[in-house]
Design a protein around this motif. Structure first.
Motif, mmCIF file in Angstrom:
data_model
loop_
_atom_site.group_PDB
_atom_site.id
_atom_site.type_symbol
_atom_site.label_atom_id
_atom_site.label_comp_id
_atom_site.label_asym_id
_atom_site.label_seq_id
_atom_site.Cartn_x
_atom_site.Cartn_y
_atom_site.Cartn_z
ATOM 1 N N LEU A 1 0.841 -1.205 0.000
ATOM 2 C CA LEU A 1 0.000 0.000 0.000
ATOM 3 C C LEU A 1 0.880 1.262 0.000
ATOM 4 C CD1 LEU A 1 -2.911 1.046 0.176
ATOM 5 C CD2 LEU A 1 -2.721 0.964 2.667
ATOM 6 N N LEU B 1 1.577 6.680 -6.856
ATOM 7 C CA LEU B 1 0.486 7.529 -7.343
ATOM 8 C C LEU B 1 0.754 9.009 -7.095
ATOM 9 C CD1 LEU B 1 -2.433 5.225 -6.201
ATOM 10 C CD2 LEU B 1 -1.813 5.745 -8.554
ATOM 11 N N HIS C 1 1.738 12.358 4.185
ATOM 12 C CA HIS C 1 1.061 11.410 5.065
ATOM 13 C C HIS C 1 2.066 10.513 5.795
ATOM 14 C CE1 HIS C 1 -2.318 12.816 2.706
ATOM 15 N NE2 HIS C 1 -3.054 12.445 3.719
ATOM 16 N N PRO D 1 3.899 15.061 9.605
ATOM 17 C CA PRO D 1 2.581 14.542 10.015
ATOM 18 C C PRO D 1 2.599 13.905 11.404
ATOM 19 C CG PRO D 1 3.051 13.922 7.763
ATOM 20 C CD PRO D 1 4.306 14.523 8.302
ATOM 21 N N PHE E 1 -5.202 9.373 -3.559
ATOM 22 C CA PHE E 1 -4.492 8.290 -4.252
ATOM 23 C C PHE E 1 -5.540 7.618 -5.135
ATOM 24 C CE2 PHE E 1 -2.196 8.838 -0.169
ATOM 25 C CZ PHE E 1 -1.026 9.344 -0.703
ATOM 26 N N ALA E 2 -5.597 8.087 -6.390
ATOM 27 C CA ALA E 2 -6.754 7.844 -7.252
ATOM 28 C C ALA E 2 -7.081 6.370 -7.462
ATOM 29 C CB ALA E 2 -6.527 8.525 -8.596
ATOM 30 N N GLU E 3 -6.048 5.537 -7.599
ATOM 31 C CA GLU E 3 -6.309 4.131 -7.925
ATOM 32 C C GLU E 3 -6.513 3.269 -6.679
ATOM 33 O OE1 GLU E 3 -3.371 2.707 -10.679
ATOM 34 O OE2 GLU E 3 -3.607 4.488 -11.923
ATOM 35 N N LEU E 4 -6.371 3.868 -5.504
ATOM 36 C CA LEU E 4 -6.613 3.121 -4.272
ATOM 37 C C LEU E 4 -8.076 3.290 -3.872
ATOM 38 C CD1 LEU E 4 -3.451 3.953 -2.106
ATOM 39 C CD2 LEU E 4 -3.765 2.140 -3.778
ATOM 40 N N GLN F 1 -8.432 2.200 1.518
ATOM 41 C CA GLN F 1 -6.965 2.261 1.453
ATOM 42 C C GLN F 1 -6.465 3.689 1.618
ATOM 43 O OE1 GLN F 1 -6.666 0.196 -2.309
ATOM 44 N NE2 GLN F 1 -5.786 -1.616 -1.349
ATOM 45 N N ASP G 1 -6.608 4.287 5.183
ATOM 46 C CA ASP G 1 -5.546 3.523 5.855
ATOM 47 C C ASP G 1 -4.215 4.288 5.826
ATOM 48 O OD1 ASP G 1 -7.104 1.424 6.618
ATOM 49 O OD2 ASP G 1 -6.599 0.134 4.910
ATOM 50 N N ILE G 2 -3.950 4.944 4.692
ATOM 51 C CA ILE G 2 -2.706 5.731 4.593
ATOM 52 C C ILE G 2 -2.719 6.816 5.679
ATOM 53 C CG2 ILE G 2 -1.434 7.387 3.137
ATOM 54 C CD1 ILE G 2 -1.089 4.673 1.993
ATOM 55 N N MET H 1 -2.133 5.229 9.138
ATOM 56 C CA MET H 1 -0.741 4.808 9.360
ATOM 57 C C MET H 1 0.149 5.958 9.829
ATOM 58 S SD MET H 1 0.460 2.536 6.194
ATOM 59 C CE MET H 1 -0.738 1.689 5.255
ATOM 60 N N ALA H 2 -0.177 7.175 9.375
ATOM 61 C CA ALA H 2 0.718 8.312 9.605
ATOM 62 C C ALA H 2 1.003 8.533 11.091
ATOM 63 C CB ALA H 2 0.139 9.566 8.975
ATOM 64 N N ARG I 1 -12.958 2.683 -5.816
ATOM 65 C CA ARG I 1 -11.725 3.424 -6.105
ATOM 66 C C ARG I 1 -11.985 4.917 -5.966
ATOM 67 N NH1 ARG I 1 -8.119 0.411 -10.245
ATOM 68 N NH2 ARG I 1 -7.791 2.377 -11.285
ATOM 69 N N ARG J 1 -9.325 11.348 5.064
ATOM 70 C CA ARG J 1 -7.943 10.846 5.085
ATOM 71 C C ARG J 1 -7.094 11.663 6.062
ATOM 72 N NH1 ARG J 1 -4.619 11.233 -0.468
ATOM 73 N NH2 ARG J 1 -4.872 13.447 0.016
ATOM 74 N N ALA J 2 -7.297 12.969 6.018
ATOM 75 C CA ALA J 2 -6.533 13.845 6.928
ATOM 76 C C ALA J 2 -6.958 13.627 8.380
ATOM 77 C CB ALA J 2 -6.729 15.298 6.528
ATOM 78 N N MET K 1 -5.545 10.973 10.627
ATOM 79 C CA MET K 1 -4.238 11.211 11.242
ATOM 80 C C MET K 1 -4.368 11.788 12.650
ATOM 81 S SD MET K 1 -2.594 12.788 7.779
ATOM 82 C CE MET K 1 -1.023 13.324 8.374
#
Lengths: 308, 232
Positions: free
Chosen positions: A186, A193, A201, B74, B88-91, B95, B98-99, B102-103, B128, B144-145, B148
């Motif tokens: 991931l 990307l 991040h 971050p 993250f366009a293709e995720l 996901q 999740d990014i 993780m931060a 997606r 997404r933000a 965090m």
């Protein structure tokens, strides 16, 4: 031998080329896809894998299988480590600038190649396969009572060649699982990307790049270890895999792993078949022509996405 | 809490910020206003370490952010929602979140609480990101933000190009963050919106911050808006 069995043999040879090519080209593809680096030294990482395999198997002589298994572990690790060091000393310092990395990796190509010539020497050196039993292959013929199983003379292969195909499939499956199902995958895909957003991040992009460059080189080395019992190790053996990998990556779509695998099967099979029926040179000419067509009519490759 | 002190920032050789200073406190909404190209986005990117700061310093409490590598910022508790979302366009939606998780090592509770703010994303977790509508993409960028667990969130035109119902949702989330003591630095084109939400407004002009005032002060001085934005 009739045409059918002969074509079958040629296809098997093509499948071996395709298997090793898929491993090597996927390495090149992930390096380009994630780092945007065109690694001209990729073929030399392949060659180093073969040379290290020879070196390891010469050191461990108790049983061919023991030395070969050790080579399968040691060669990708050492080559991957060398790639990580190269990333740190060269690519990172030029900020992964696309043009400058091409020149830098050309330099790397000559450094690796000439160092190998000076240490390993100009001779081609064989590596013994861990197992190499010849097995006869069956063929089907249409008789008066339907299909009949026959064993034509000369229609055979070796267990090792079949194992190379199986090993490449397993390695590619593991790679796919890592890329699609793990946290590491991931992180790598997010970096591919949008590296700036990945940084925003908390992703250490420089570490990801080092790891990817090492992984790409390691895959090339792994492909070389698999093929070296069939081809022999030689300091100039990196040229063909580099050319074919570029062909495959361009046809498949730059950065597309799935496209790279499909193109590797296409190019590998055609290379094997054309080489058996005609000449290896003709196979390369046709593959290069195919690249020209792809670049003219579908520049993003068969599976790539056009630039927005 | 966050103090940007006298910074110069540049893209390669092109300097964009000149001795710019500003600050934001816990639970405060600071709005950056200025014409296109004034340096608002560069200010946010400088805080995130994505543009090199050549002079001055950026501090979060006692920690000097401008000395850190960008990927470490971050972890200090700063989240960034960029202009144009940059998902993250293709995720998938999950996901992407999740990014964010993780931060700062946030867990399932954070994930659930963020989804409560944006329930529509819950139905689209496997979709997606590139296939979402504009409004949903903005929700995901915010989500997404927020995954965090930020102490400060930097929002670059979060309502740009959205329909009124979506703008209202984003504003509600921003006000909720304020209540939760999160500091917000908001780049906004809508002056009315800025005046309503912001505790203070900082004008950015030619990479400098000539004036900062409260929302009320701004309402009483419409000439300031004409001066810095050229609008009535």
């Amino acid at each position: 031998m009739e045409f059918g069995p002969y074509l079958f043999i040629a296809s098997l040879e093509g499948a071996i080329t395709a298997a090793v090519l898929a491993l090597t080209a996927v390495g090149l593809s992930i390096v380009f896809g994630i780092m945007r680096v065109v690694n001209v030294a990729h073929g030399e990482f392949f060659m180093l894998g073969a040379v290290i395999a020879w070196w390891v198997t010469s050191m461990i002589t108790a049983h061919p299988a023991l030395g070969f298994v050790a080579a399968l572990i040691v060669a990708p690790l050492l080559v991957g480590l060398l790639a990580i060091v190269s990333d740190h000393l060269v690519l990172r310092r030029i900020n992964y600038d696309p043009e400058r990395t091409i020149v830098a990796t050309i330099g790397l190509l000559y450094v690796i190649q000439q160092t190998t010539l000076m240490t390993f020497g100009p001779e081609a050196r064989p590596v013994e396969a861990p197992f190499n039993k010849r097995i006869a292959l069956p063929w089907f013929e249409l008789g008066e009572n339907g299909f009949v199983l026959t064993w034509p003379w000369g229609l055979s292969t070796t267990t090792y060649k079949l194992a190379v195909i199986a090993a490449a499939i397993v390695i590619l499956l593991i790679l796919w699982l890592v890329m699609s199902r793990t946290r590491l995958g991931l992180i790598m895909r997010a970096t591919q990307l949008d590296s700036e957003m990945a940084q925003a991040h908390g992703i250490h992009v420089d570490k990801v790049y080092a790891l990817v460059f090492g992984l790409g080189a390691g895959l090339a080395a792994l492909g070389a270890v698999l093929i070296v019992p069939i081809q022999q190790a030689h300091y100039l053996m990196g040229g063909d895999p580099l050319l074919l990998s570029f062909i495959v990556v361009i046809i498949g779509g730059l950065g597309s792993v799935a496209g790279t695998i499909v193109a590797a099967v296409l190019i590998g099979m055609s290379d094997g078949i054309i080489s058996v029926f005609f000449t290896p040179t003709l196979a390369k000419i046709i593959a290069t022509l195919l690249v020209a067509f792809v670049l003219v009519f579908r520049p993003q490759g068969l599976f790539g996405k056009p630039e927005r | 809490m966050l103090v940007v002190d006298n910074i110069d920032a540049a893209y390669d050789q092109v300097q964009v910020l000149f001795s710019l200073s500003l600050s934001v406190k816990r639970g405060e909404i600071l709005c950056l206003l200025g014409r296109n190209g004034a340096g608002k986005t560069t200010t946010l990117k400088s805080i995130m370490g994505l543009v090199s700061v050549q002079k001055g310093s950026i501090k979060l409490d006692d920690q000097v952010l401008s000395d850190l590598q960008p990927h470490k910022i971050p972890a200090a508790g700063i989240a960034y929602v960029p202009q144009g979302r940059r998902l993250f366009a293709e995720l998938s939606v999950k996901q992407n979140m999740d990014i964010g998780l993780m931060a700062r090592g946030a867990g399932a509770d954070t994930f659930e609480s963020v989804l409560e703010m944006f329930p529509r994303l819950k139905e689209r977790l496997k979709q997606r990101a590139e296939t979402l509508s504009g409004g949903e993409q903005q929700m995901l960028a915010m989500a997404r933000a927020l995954c965090m667990k930020p102490r400060i969130i930097l929002l670059d035109e979060p309502t740009e190009g959205l329909q009124p119902s979506m703008i209202s949702l984003i504003r509600d989330v921003i006000l909720k963050l304020k209540q939760e003591n999160v500091a917000v630095i908001l780049v906004e084109q809508h002056v009315d919106s800025a005046m309503k939400m912001a505790d203070r407004v900082a004008f950015i002009e030619h990479g400098r911050n000539p004036e900062t005032m409260t929302g009320e002060q701004l309402q009483q001085n419409p000439a300031t808006i004409r001066k810095y934005l050229g609008v009535e």
